[in-house]
Write an enzyme that holds these catalytic residues in place. Sequence first.
Site, short mmCIF file in Angstrom:
data_model
loop_
_atom_site.label_atom_id
_atom_site.label_comp_id
_atom_site.label_asym_id
_atom_site.label_seq_id
_atom_site.Cartn_x
_atom_site.Cartn_y
_atom_site.Cartn_z
N TYR A 139 -11.60 10.10 10.77
CA TYR A 139 -11.55 9.42 12.07
C TYR A 139 -12.06 10.30 13.20
O TYR A 139 -12.61 9.79 14.18
CB TYR A 139 -10.10 9.02 12.40
N LYS A 184 -7.29 12.69 -2.84
CA LYS A 184 -8.41 12.45 -3.77
C LYS A 184 -8.94 13.83 -4.17
O LYS A 184 -10.11 14.17 -3.97
CB LYS A 184 -9.47 11.58 -3.07
N ASP A 217 -6.73 6.35 -5.75
CA ASP A 217 -7.15 5.10 -6.40
C ASP A 217 -6.05 4.53 -7.30
O ASP A 217 -5.66 3.37 -7.18
CB ASP A 217 -8.49 5.27 -7.15
N ASP A 241 -4.11 4.41 6.47
CA ASP A 241 -4.48 3.14 7.11
C ASP A 241 -4.58 2.04 6.06
O ASP A 241 -4.00 0.96 6.19
CB ASP A 241 -5.83 3.33 7.82
N ASP A 245 -1.62 -1.25 5.04
CA ASP A 245 -1.91 -2.70 5.02
C ASP A 245 -1.66 -3.26 3.62
O ASP A 245 -1.13 -4.37 3.46
CB ASP A 245 -3.36 -2.98 5.42
#
Length: 349
Positions: A139, A184, A217, A241, A245
């Site tokens: 970001y 990751k 993942d 983020d 959701d």
Amino acid sequence: MSQNIAVLPGDGAGPEVAAAARAALEAAAARFGLSLSFAEHPFGGAAIDACGNPLPDATLEACRAADAIILGAVGGPKWGTGTVRPEAGLLRLRQELNLFANLRPVKVHPALAAFSPLREERVRDVDILILRELTGGLYFGDKTRVRDTASDVCRYSRFEIIRAARVAFEAARQRRNHVTSIDKANVLETSRLWRETVTDLHARDYADVGLRHELVDSAAMKLITQPGDYDVVLTENLFGDILSDECSVLAGSIGLLGSASLGAGQNGLYEPIHGSAPDIAGQGIANPVGAITSAAMALHHSLGAPEAADALDGAIFAAIADGARTRDLGGTLGTQEMTAAVIDRLQKG
Ligand code: NAD
Ligand code: IPM
Ligand code: MN
């Protein structure tokens, strides 16, 4: 002396749910003898329209001076992804106030467990706290665009990882004492630093807390298939983020989840995790529970009123238990009616 709340209604359904959060805070103040004063400030697309800047200087200064900031949501098709974007105002506000720790609790109300698209027995006891690092990573790294090629730099320092991880470990000690750190590390250097730093900090200061590392993942899959295996989830900005959701599906609707963005001081930013919901904005039907949950978090973390926070959470719980539902949960109540249902339980409770 009264405590100052900066209210940033923003765009789309933002003003509708911010009004609900404010009404809930006013009701909590009346019941618990708190003195709160509210002032609204232009922010996001509304501020771009008014003065060409999504975070005007006066709004930023008011936020710095406030005891807590209540935000609806920003963005929408009107402003698209042009050079002056509402979302840039939100990112700058988080950065300017150094709000590096974003708490996103995901709980499933027993009366809504059957509403989830997942099997009821899988979601019934879900109680996850996502700790999303909020001021680093992709970001905020350098961005370039040269002709047909673009880049976003993902950057994390050990310092940034440690301060976010501390919040996660401390929160775990107050809960079920377990942290899952999601990264990751099989591909990204920032994730390898993340994993190494979290492991070192854990061994040094938090060996009493359970710790597990997962790759993002497969974690995205396991959060849905085995959500009961998670207590505190610690992760970087972008993964947090997306995963938050995703986890709203466990709760039944994205309109239910609230958040607190905290820094080193008392002041915090409180907003639902959802966006401006352009498809339903202006109709008075957005679910206000995420915004009201965020207001309860403000009472807890910034306003020194944990009792009022618990009462407001209890009122949300009771309203839903009594069958109060907005349309996203198969009901018929509008935003204001749902807010009134919660306030009614708060006043009676
Ligand atoms: P969104 O969260 O606004 O909407 C996704 C879906 O969820 C929509 O169908 C919407 O109707 C529904 N929804 C969202 N909130 C709801 C609520 N309270 N009650 C019932 N249904 C609800 O995501 P999006 O459509 O991808 O984004 C729209 C805009 O919002 C974009 O400009 C995005 O950048 C912005 N956004 C802002 C914030 C924020 O201000 N914190 C957060 C996320 C997205
Ligand atoms: C959120 C939003 C923001 C984010 C956007 C609007 C900048 O999606 O708060 O979850 O990506 O952090
Ligand atoms: Mn988001």
